[in-house]
Write an enzyme that holds these catalytic residues in place. Structure first.
Site, PDB file in Angstrom:
ATOM      1  N   ASN A 208       0.930  -1.180  -0.262  1.00  0.00           N
ATOM      2  CA  ASN A 208      -0.222   0.103  -0.287  1.00  0.00           C
ATOM      3  C   ASN A 208       0.761   1.357   0.410  1.00  0.00           C
ATOM      4  O   ASN A 208       2.688   0.494   0.001  1.00  0.00           O
ATOM      5  CB  ASN A 208      -1.342  -0.174   1.378  1.00  0.00           C
ATOM      6  N   LEU A 307      -4.453  -6.365  14.761  1.00  0.00           N
ATOM      7  CA  LEU A 307      -4.424  -4.993  16.233  1.00  0.00           C
ATOM      8  C   LEU A 307      -5.954  -5.905  17.417  1.00  0.00           C
ATOM      9  O   LEU A 307      -6.033  -5.574  18.568  1.00  0.00           O
ATOM     10  CB  LEU A 307      -5.565  -3.887  15.559  1.00  0.00           C
ATOM     11  N   LYS A 338     -14.483   0.154  13.697  1.00  0.00           N
ATOM     12  CA  LYS A 338     -13.418   0.022  13.631  1.00  0.00           C
ATOM     13  C   LYS A 338     -13.458  -0.810  15.411  1.00  0.00           C
ATOM     14  O   LYS A 338     -12.619  -1.421  15.842  1.00  0.00           O
ATOM     15  CB  LYS A 338     -12.207  -0.085  13.072  1.00  0.00           C
TER      16      LYS A 338
END
Length: 398
Positions: A208, A307, A338
């Site tokens: 990315n 995470l 999220k």
């Protein structure tokens, strides 16, 4: 910066010992008192006279020195310093430290102290990567040792890779951070940063556009507040900051492994832009373009959710877990969802649509989402975003 601070500098036996002379000069310039200890092997690379001349202090070399033992003794010598620094820290010296051996002055000082210890490893790349050395490193970090480096680069032996001792200026920054009286002194903070590269074949990968600039700035800001920072970074464009422990990785799976190895921590700031998917089966050789043939078909597998893994850890969850949400639409809604889905305490949300210039740029416009709600921040340089976030983390940790 270091006025009134006492550094006990242990110089191990390696070609990088020459850098210890520059380190002494920088420490003295910063106001520190440097008491040098030269190992027998270290004296093969730098002389006691040169070390003493730069330090302006006596050089200690022998464990069984009658005069030294009568005047001070190795026990007292190891405890009057504010910080013990081993530079260069050879594989042998770190093995002694991990095993608790005390067969010379340097290893005895390291065993007989309750003062914080920092080490700047320096060795051949194969020695650094050897499982025995990596086991010793994990033991020492578990005991509270601070590491600075090693850096990647060309070795004196001609090989290239991790193993070069950190530069003296970087070690000085690490020492300054370790002796800082900032609000995060004594705290360990884990920071992830940069992109991950997921290989397709030996020459291609999925990635990315993350530069790693924001994560790097956060690590530096936490360091400046006195935290001991473990910085796990993918192949970022920007270099890592000085004064932190850098762990370089390529893939999401390697990043998860490095994150788990770095725990426990008081806080975790998960700023890395981790690839959500990887190729299910990596090609062992380069995919060749064949005229008239159909394009290759790739199957994907989901990468581990780092995470979520940290935020929902049962026994090693940091007190504060901060996630990031880089979105291109419905930013707040996606970020709030999220936070609930991952189980983290805070989410730093930002709009990375192409027109914003955020991804890879020098500025950021974020919204800090906590249990109390959403707090939009103005567009700021990434260093300032990092400084504000670091202060909030320090406040949250009390």
């Amino acid at each position: 910066m270091l006025t009134g601070k006492r550094i006990l500098l242990i110089i191990g036996g390696g070609i990088a010992a020459y850098k210890s002379l520059e380190l002494i000069r920088l420490l003295k310039k910063a106001g520190a008192t440097v008491t040098p200890v030269l190992t027998k092997a270290g004296a093969e690379f730098v002389t006691p006279l040169s070390v003493s001349a730069l330090a302006g202090e006596k050089v200690y070399t022998a464990l069984f020195d009658l005069t030294d033992e009568a005047e001070m003794g190795h026990i007292q010598l190891s405890r009057v310093a504010d910080l013990l620094v081993v530079a260069p820290a050879t594989a042998d010296l770190m093995a002694k430290m991990a095993q608790g051996r005390a067969d010379d002055l340097a290893s005895t000082l390291l065993l007989a102290t309750d003062t914080p210890v920092m080490a700047a490893p320096a060795m051949n790349v194969r020695m650094w990567q050897h499982p025995a050395t990596q086991r010793n490193i994990k033991v020492l970090q578990g005991d509270g040792l601070r590491l600075i480096g090693p850096d990647d680069g060309e070795m004196a032996c001609g090989e290239y890779g991790p193993g070069r001792m950190a530069e003296p200026a970087a070690i000085l920054s690490a020492i300054t951070a370790a002796l800082s009286d900032g609000p995060l002194k004594g705290r360990h903070v884990l920071v992830t940063s940069g992109p991950t590269h997921e290989p397709i074949d030996p020459v291609r990968y999925i990635a990315n556009r993350s530069s790693g600039a924001q994560g790097t700035a956060i690590a530096a800001a936490l360091r400046d507040l006195g935290a001991r920072v473990t910085f796990v970074t993918g192949p970022a464009v920007v270099p890592p900051p000085d004064g932190v422990q850098v762990v370089r990785v390529e893939t999401a799976r390697a990043m998860l492994e490095a994150v788990e190895a770095a725990l426990p921590a008081d806080a975790a700031v998960m700023a890395a832009a981790v690839a959500d998917w990887r190729v299910a089966e990596e090609f062992s050789s380069k995919i060749k373009k064949v005229a008239g043939a159909a394009a290759p078909s790739l199957s994907f597998a989901e990468n581990p959710d780092i995470l979520k893994s940290v935020a929902q850890s049962i026994d090693r969850r940091p007190r504060l877990v901060v996630g990031f949400a880089a979105e291109t639409d419905d930013v707040l809604a996606h970020a709030q969802a999220k936070r609930a889905r991952k189980g983290c305490d805070w989410i730093v949300a930002n709009d990375v649509s192409p027109g914003t210039g955020i991804m890879g740029g020098a500025e950021n416009a974020v919204t800090l989402i906590t249990a109390a709600g959403a707090e939009p921040w103005p567009r700021l340089p990434k260093d300032e975003v990092a400084r504000r976030l670091a202060i909030r983390i320090a406040e949250a940790l009390g």
